[in-house]
Design a protein around this motif. Structure first.
Motif, PDB file in Angstrom:
ATOM      1  N   UNK A  38       0.636  -1.405  -0.071  1.00 46.21           N
ATOM      2  CA  UNK A  38      -0.033   0.065   0.151  1.00 46.21           C
ATOM      3  C   UNK A  38       0.897   1.504   0.025  1.00 46.21           C
ATOM      4  N   UNK A  39       0.177   2.363   0.023  1.00 53.72           N
ATOM      5  CA  UNK A  39       0.822   3.751  -0.125  1.00 53.72           C
ATOM      6  C   UNK A  39       0.570   4.360   1.128  1.00 53.72           C
ATOM      7  N   UNK A  40       1.369   4.627   2.093  1.00 56.84           N
ATOM      8  CA  UNK A  40       1.172   5.111   3.405  1.00 56.84           C
ATOM      9  C   UNK A  40       1.737   6.356   3.826  1.00 56.84           C
ATOM     10  N   UNK A  41       0.732   7.500   3.960  1.00 56.14           N
ATOM     11  CA  UNK A  41       1.349   8.847   4.244  1.00 56.14           C
ATOM     12  C   UNK A  41       1.683   8.709   5.574  1.00 56.14           C
ATOM     13  N   UNK A  42       2.671   9.500   5.861  1.00 50.24           N
ATOM     14  CA  UNK A  42       3.261   9.729   7.131  1.00 50.24           C
ATOM     15  C   UNK A  42       3.613  10.973   7.481  1.00 50.24           C
ATOM     16  N   UNK A  43       2.955  11.792   8.339  1.00 50.92           N
ATOM     17  CA  UNK A  43       3.125  12.994   8.663  1.00 50.92           C
ATOM     18  C   UNK A  43       4.155  13.360   9.736  1.00 50.92           C
ATOM     19  N   UNK A  44       4.289  12.477  10.567  1.00 44.83           N
ATOM     20  CA  UNK A  44       5.332  12.341  11.671  1.00 44.83           C
ATOM     21  C   UNK A  44       6.290  11.251  11.779  1.00 44.83           C
ATOM     22  N   UNK A  45       7.348  11.490  12.550  1.00 47.54           N
ATOM     23  CA  UNK A  45       8.395  10.764  12.709  1.00 47.54           C
ATOM     24  C   UNK A  45       7.729   9.385  13.455  1.00 47.54           C
ATOM     25  N   UNK A  69       6.935   1.723  -7.271  1.00 44.20           N
ATOM     26  CA  UNK A  69       5.938   2.261  -6.790  1.00 44.20           C
ATOM     27  C   UNK A  69       4.887   1.289  -5.948  1.00 44.20           C
ATOM     28  N   UNK A  70       5.307   0.114  -6.226  1.00 44.34           N
ATOM     29  CA  UNK A  70       4.489  -0.803  -5.444  1.00 44.34           C
ATOM     30  C   UNK A  70       5.278  -1.647  -4.373  1.00 44.34           C
ATOM     31  N   UNK A  71       4.363  -2.465  -3.673  1.00 46.26           N
ATOM     32  CA  UNK A  71       4.977  -2.939  -2.317  1.00 46.26           C
ATOM     33  C   UNK A  71       4.501  -2.226  -1.266  1.00 46.26           C
ATOM     34  N   UNK A  72       5.168  -2.060  -0.034  1.00 43.80           N
ATOM     35  CA  UNK A  72       4.706  -1.278   1.065  1.00 43.80           C
ATOM     36  C   UNK A  72       5.784  -0.114   0.977  1.00 43.80           C
ATOM     37  N   UNK A  73       4.952   0.966   0.658  1.00 46.49           N
ATOM     38  CA  UNK A  73       5.613   2.381   0.219  1.00 46.49           C
ATOM     39  C   UNK A  73       5.158   3.398   1.267  1.00 46.49           C
ATOM     40  N   UNK A  74       6.232   3.827   2.027  1.00 48.44           N
ATOM     41  CA  UNK A  74       6.131   4.977   2.917  1.00 48.44           C
ATOM     42  C   UNK A  74       6.344   6.429   2.424  1.00 48.44           C
ATOM     43  N   UNK A  97      13.796  -2.469  10.367  1.00 50.86           N
ATOM     44  CA  UNK A  97      12.790  -2.241   9.067  1.00 50.86           C
ATOM     45  C   UNK A  97      13.424  -2.944   7.958  1.00 50.86           C
ATOM     46  N   UNK A  98      12.408  -4.045   7.523  1.00 50.16           N
ATOM     47  CA  UNK A  98      12.568  -4.707   6.643  1.00 50.16           C
ATOM     48  C   UNK A  98      11.364  -4.670   5.554  1.00 50.16           C
ATOM     49  N   UNK A  99      11.843  -4.851   4.469  1.00 45.62           N
ATOM     50  CA  UNK A  99      10.821  -4.804   3.194  1.00 45.62           C
ATOM     51  C   UNK A  99      10.164  -3.457   2.921  1.00 45.62           C
ATOM     52  N   UNK A 100      10.613  -2.185   3.326  1.00 42.59           N
ATOM     53  CA  UNK A 100      10.129  -1.309   3.173  1.00 42.59           C
ATOM     54  C   UNK A 100      10.725  -0.324   1.863  1.00 42.59           C
ATOM     55  N   UNK A 101       9.718   0.381   1.045  1.00 42.07           N
ATOM     56  CA  UNK A 101      10.144   1.581   0.207  1.00 42.07           C
ATOM     57  C   UNK A 101       9.817   2.519   0.707  1.00 42.07           C
ATOM     58  N   UNK A 102      10.917   3.745   1.006  1.00 41.54           N
ATOM     59  CA  UNK A 102      10.795   4.926   1.639  1.00 41.54           C
ATOM     60  C   UNK A 102      10.847   6.056   0.546  1.00 41.54           C
TER      61      UNK A 102
END
Length: 297
Positions: A38-45, A69-74, A97-102
């Motif tokens: 998914x594509x997860x919006x993160x506005x804080x640390x 752009x696919x996978x677990x996108x932060x 932290x494993x398997x993340x796209x930032x």
């Protein structure tokens, strides 16, 4: 994170959901938090306590046909313009932290904007026993990708990481027991493949003028293997520790093997005189110097 309300559609701020999941795992003494694609919006640390892992879905970006752009996108929407601000993701002892796209969606490839460190290992002096881990991650456009330091840290692991840094890829400082870094890939192409509007020529020119792939300061025999760096000014910089206590010798000692560099200005720059290096199987093509050794080495 879905069980704690995370949306993952790029439509809402998922920070509260991630924090609830992290708090719950921490209250149990540790655990793995599944971050589905998914594509997860993160506005804080975010900060992971000891023994907590964020685990996402990830594919090797160097595999033909992989969509970054696919996978677990932060999608990081905090820290814009604040290089010395709170790191986006802080790792406690034995956290992972494993398997993340930032990705930083508000970054500008033509005139890069400072951001805080993307992934920061907490000091082992905080009562934990080190072993912070970053594995199978793609950092599309960090300003500074990963930092272990400046406080004392031990036994960190960074492996299978791909990134396009805009100032520095990995910084290791004040490592008081052997850390391990392997299978690292630094190049301009991860950013340009994620965002087709980014000019590859402009980005490469900027990176070759400004970016350091990896930097080591005070370190007890850091292990670095299978490292590829392209399109940066300096592939590896070894220099004096910025902040040092009298109790420890300021010596950057690194064992390097299978090091590949191309389209760089300088391959390995040993600027620290008080250091010991082991280098095997290098393959370096550089504009100015494959290996530069400073005075007093």
């Amino acid at each position: 994170v879905a069980d704690f309300g995370a949306d993952g559609t790029d439509a809402y701020d998922d920070t509260p959901s991630f924090r609830r999941a992290i708090e719950y795992a921490g209250s149990l003494g540790g655990g793995t938090i599944w971050v589905p694609a998914g594509r997860y919006v993160l506005r804080e640390a975010l900060a992971l306590p000891e023994n907590v892992a964020l685990l996402g879905e990830w594919s090797d970006p160097d595999t033909p046909g992989t969509d970054l752009g696919q996978g677990s996108v932060l999608l990081v929407k905090t820290g814009h313009g604040s290089e010395n601000g709170t790191p986006f993701l802080t790792l406690g002892g034995a956290s992972c932290a494993i398997g993340l796209t930032i990705v930083y969606p508000f970054q500008n490839a033509a005139t890069p904007v400072p951001y805080p460190v993307t992934i920061q290992a907490e000091s082992s002096q905080e009562g934990n026993y080190g072993f912070s881990t970053v594995r199978y991650c793609t950092l599309v456009n960090p300003y500074v990708g990963i930092r272990f330091g400046p406080a004392a840290n031990e036994l960190g692991v960074i492996e299978h990481v791909y990134m396009t840094p805009l100032k520095q890829g990995i910084l290791v400082q004040y490592t008081t027991d052997v850390g391990r870094i392997r299978d690292i890939h630094i190049a301009s192409g991860y950013y340009t493949r994620y965002d087709a509007s980014v000019s590859g020529t402009v980005l490469k020119d900027y990176m070759k003028a400004a970016v350091v792939g990896m930097e080591f300061q005070r370190s007890d025999w850091q292990q670095l293997s299978d490292y590829t760096a392209r399109d940066v000014h300096t592939g590896v910089l070894i220099r004096k520790q910025e902040v040092m206590t009298a109790a420890l010798v300021d010596s950057a000692n690194v064992v390097m093997s299978d090091i590949r560099m191309s389209n760089v200005v300088t391959g390995i720059d040993i600027a620290s005189g008080r250091s010991s290096q082991v280098l095997t199987k290098p393959d370096i093509t550089a504009d100015e110097a494959c290996i530069r050794v400073g005075a007093g080495f």
